[in-house]
Scaffold this motif. Sequence first.
Motif: not given
Lengths: 290, 286
Positions: A144-151, A136-142
């Motif tokens: 949003e990041g979690q959701e992206r990783v899960e997807r 995840l790029p630095q500064g990704t809101p937590k």
Amino acid sequence: MSLDASTSVRAEETATDTGSGQHQTGTRGKTSQALSVRFANVCRAFPGKNGNEPHVVLKDITLDVVPGEVLAILGPSGSGKSTLLRAASGLDAPTQGTVLIDGTPVNGIDDRCAVAFQEPRLLPWQNIHKNVELGLPQGTPKAEGQERVERLLELVELAEFAHLRPREVSGGMAQRTSLARALARRPGVLLLDEPFGALDALTRLKMQDLLLQVHEAHPTTVLLVTHDVDEALQLADRIVVLGRKPRETAASIAHVFTVPGDRPRNRSDEQLGRMRLTLLSGLGVDTHRH
Amino acid sequence: MSTSVETPSPKNSNATDTANDDAALQPRVAGPLRRGVGAKRAVLGAIVPLVLLLLWWLSTSVLGIFSPVQLPSPGSVVEAGIDLAQRGELWTHVGISVQRVLLGFAIGAVLGLTFGSLVGLSKWADALLTPTIGAFRAVPSLAWVPLLILWMKIGEDSKVTLIAIGAFFPIFTTVYMALRHVDKNLVEAGRAFGLSGLKLLTTIQLPAVVPSVFSGLRLALAQAWLFLVAAELIASSMGLGFLLTDSQNNGRTDRLLLAIILLAVIGKITDAILGVVERKAVSRWA
Ligand SMILES: Nc1ncnc2c1ncn2[C@@H]1O[C@H](COP(=O)(O)OP(=O)(O)OP(=O)(O)O)[C@@H](O)[C@H]1O
Ligand SMILES: [Mg+2]
């Protein structure tokens, strides 16, 4: 894992590389924008040991990659394929010339790129989920990041193994993790250095399908180093062959092929078969042909 | 450095169908097997000490081969222990020794970790400090004793300092070496994903060296006990090292043996405790 053959990746190409350089979120919200890559007279020489002549590895590489294109890079071992990718990622700098992404020069680690290395290079002490999170790029809101990783984990079919450590999963799973980690960056340019090289033939075919699937879901420009001619023919819009002229150490672009037909391609297609032969002979005797 | 025991799974060698081979990987091999192996080891490991104890007992109490001054019987060593315990001296000796070791070990560990990280990570610090630290290490550590006593008198400070010196070097060396040898590919992957500086350090470099740090800590703890005895033998009025010299001067071989056994047992216990922590950390970080 069927693919929608009618969806042409080429659609992206109409976007020109004169773009503004800012990341457009796109209409679908979760898509990144594919970026153009330009190698402008790229040379790379490594300093010679004990005052020897510098060892020139790449010379006069000039190449335009259009946004959204899948470009395969073929070449004999030691011809500088990894070096070329490292120049694009900013892990290494060319001795001459520049690499431009979306019109702006690469200078240091470039956050518009993401790399999947030949080995998965996962952190052994973190689980699969955490390893993908690293991308995840630095500064990704937590959230949003979690959701992206899960997807992404779902996309690479690893959702139920997210809690396992790298040493608890198979080689193919580790490679998929590495791919997901690169995608977590939402890269404009995805750099893949023989990502499937270490896999057995069947897993490799699956991974190739997966890559095409990913490419449709997340438009991005792909630079794919491979030593597998069939892989290149299956995946790429264009194939670049690196090669040396006789009695030279430096490699440059020997051939560029445009692969006909939309993906997924019929592996027994006659035209592809002919191109395959040309590629193979080009790789074998490339020094005499140029 | 994996400590987990894995049974070979017939399926994951040629994993092609991911959905299936994943399932085969799922059940992690569990405790019973490992515990069984552990118990077996414990039993095997106890054989030699028990045989030695038996021989000791036979040669002294039963056959009387040795005089009590040469080698007192196990029983008289136990009695000496009870005697000292009743007079309250035993706990003073044990307590002060343990305190010195823990304090010196802690100080040496903190300094060793700090300097090891600094020198291992920074080329500057390496160039600046490595020759000096190397020169200090070349001094046999006991050579410091007279100087320490001169500077700090025969109090606690000189002893704790000596122990800290002993604990410092193994930790410094292992941390420094481990940081030098962190997988370059992993560090590069970290950089490729935008990590640098402190973030790179805490995400990749430090976790990668956790296992080595613990083996350094265990070496350092052994060194700490070694240096404790050295310090107490030379100048002290309390502690297990003092008990050794004092018993030697008074011809109390039974107490002398008692002190040796106590050193062995307490040393082994502290090492085992650190070992448990180490295993936890290694299974977390390696
Ligand atoms: N850091 C370096 N220092 C010196 N020489 C290097 C360095 N990195 C690469 N080279 C040289 O550059 C040449 C090309 O290396 P590169 O890894 O790019 O080849 P490649 O085409 O990726 O080969 P392969 O297919 O075997 O992976 C090699 O001859 C190699 O020795
Ligand atoms: Mg390579």
